[in-house]
Write an enzyme that holds these catalytic residues in place. Structure first.
Site, PDB file in Angstrom:
ATOM      1  N   SER A 134       1.896  -0.156   4.292  1.00  0.00           N
ATOM      2  CA  SER A 134       3.150   0.581   4.144  1.00  0.00           C
ATOM      3  C   SER A 134       3.107   1.893   4.912  1.00  0.00           C
ATOM      4  O   SER A 134       2.041   2.517   5.047  1.00  0.00           O
ATOM      5  CB  SER A 134       3.390   0.872   2.655  1.00  0.00           C
ATOM      6  N   TYR A 159       1.313   4.401  -5.304  1.00  0.00           N
ATOM      7  CA  TYR A 159       1.635   3.234  -4.481  1.00  0.00           C
ATOM      8  C   TYR A 159       0.992   3.358  -3.106  1.00  0.00           C
ATOM      9  O   TYR A 159       0.338   2.430  -2.619  1.00  0.00           O
ATOM     10  CB  TYR A 159       3.151   3.094  -4.352  1.00  0.00           C
TER      11      TYR A 159
END
Length: 339
Positions: A134, A159
């Site tokens: 990501s 995350y």
């Protein structure tokens, strides 16, 4: 189980998810055998995931297993029984803000789940593991555009930390066991069949209901919005290019000292969030109402991908303009919800 097949399949984890679904359909269109696995998490409406699977079901080369990746024995059994040739790992607990509420969901899915996939790749001779990382791993970096060759040691959300850990784990396995591994740092993916918790989905719902859209950091956000078909094109091309061990000293963060590679997958043309909302309003034929809020914990004000490495490796760079991508999403959204 949906469908059946005999040849060694490509294993796609998170196949009922947004990107997993599009990736599986692309591979099936290419004539590949696809084994899709998903735990059908209720993080968002499961009926949307079931509808995606129904789109894949008619393909005779597609099969599906409901699978919890944290279940080591079950994952090992799938690898042993089906012997996939390559793995595209897209399953993950998504969402920066949700990690503030349910942190253990991220360690279980993103860390433990990824480890079981790595173990399967280790023991069953996988030719190439492509996994989703990501853009969030860049944290609060102000050096733009974000480059795979820059260090990323300071994530600002759990995350992001789990996705960075995936990169480190993959490099270790590539180094120790010779598994070719490629991580793709995805930048704000959007498009048809998207996740309801993502901005475009919630913005569309609010505009059609004549409700205000909540924009954080007073709306001063810039994002490298990347159309899902461009992401899938990148995945498909990278899958055919397993990395080899580099000849350098291992100091490059993008390659390390193993058959390992990191690539940004982004449009590399960031868009102001207010402009994004304006284009959406035009596509919907409505005037959006805005409600401005302070920056949320874990968010970053700007993302921008340096995609020169992706272009050099594959001859492709994401390039779908938001006007076309948003129009495609709106067409799907109206059909899905009947509005």
């Amino acid at each position: 189980m949906i469908g059946s097949m005999e040849a060694a399949p490509v294993l796609v984890t998170g196949v009922a998810g947004f990107i997993g679904f599009h990736t599986a359909r692309r591979l099936l269109d290419e004539g590949r055998e696809v084994l899709g696995v998903d735990n059908m998490s209720p993080y968002y409406d499961v009926s949307l995931k079931e509808a995606r699977l129904r789109q894949l079901a008619p393909f005779g080369r597609f099969s599906f297993e409901r699978l919890e990746l944290c279940d080591r024995q079950a994952v090992a059994q799938v690898f042993a029984a089906r012997r996939p040739s390559e793995v595209i790992h897209l399953a993950a607990q998504a969402g920066v803000r949700h990690s503030l509420v349910e942190p253990f969901a991220y360690t279980e899915s993103n860390i433990t789940g990824f480890l079981t996939v790595l173990e399967g790749c280790r023991h069953y001779g996988i030719r190439h593991l492509v996994f989703a990382s990501s853009s969030s791993v860049y944290g609060g970096s102000t050096r733009l555009p974000f480059s795979e060759h820059d260090p990323v040691d300071h994530p600002i959300s759990l995350y992001a930390a789990t996705k960075r850990e995936n990169e480190l784990m993959a490099h270790a396995y590539a180094h120790l066991f010779g598994i070719p591994c490629t991580g793709l740092r995805l930048f704000t993916v959007y498009g048809p069949w998207g996740r309801p918790d993502m901005a475009l989905f919630s913005f569309t719902k609010a505009i059609l209901a004549d409700e205000p859209i909540r924009l954080f950091n007073e709306g001063r956000m810039v994002r490298d919005f990347t159309y899902v078909a461009d992401v899938v094109e990148g995945v498909a091309r990278i899958l055919r290019k397993p990395p080899e061990a580099p000849t350098g000293d291992g100091s490059d963060p993008a390659t390390g000292m193993a058959p390992f590679r990191l690539y940004n997958v982004g449009n590399s043309d960031p868009v102001d969030l207010r402009r994004f909302v304006e284009v959406l309003g035009t596509a919907l034929g409505r005037t959006p109402k805005l409600q401005l809020h302070p920056m949320q914990p874990g968010d970053v004000p700007v993302t921008q991908a340096d995609v020169r490495d992706l272009k050099e490796a594959t001859g492709f760079r994401p390039n779908t303009p938001i006007e076309r991508g948003i129009e495609s999403f709106v067409t799907w959204y109206r059909a899905w919800f009947g509005v």
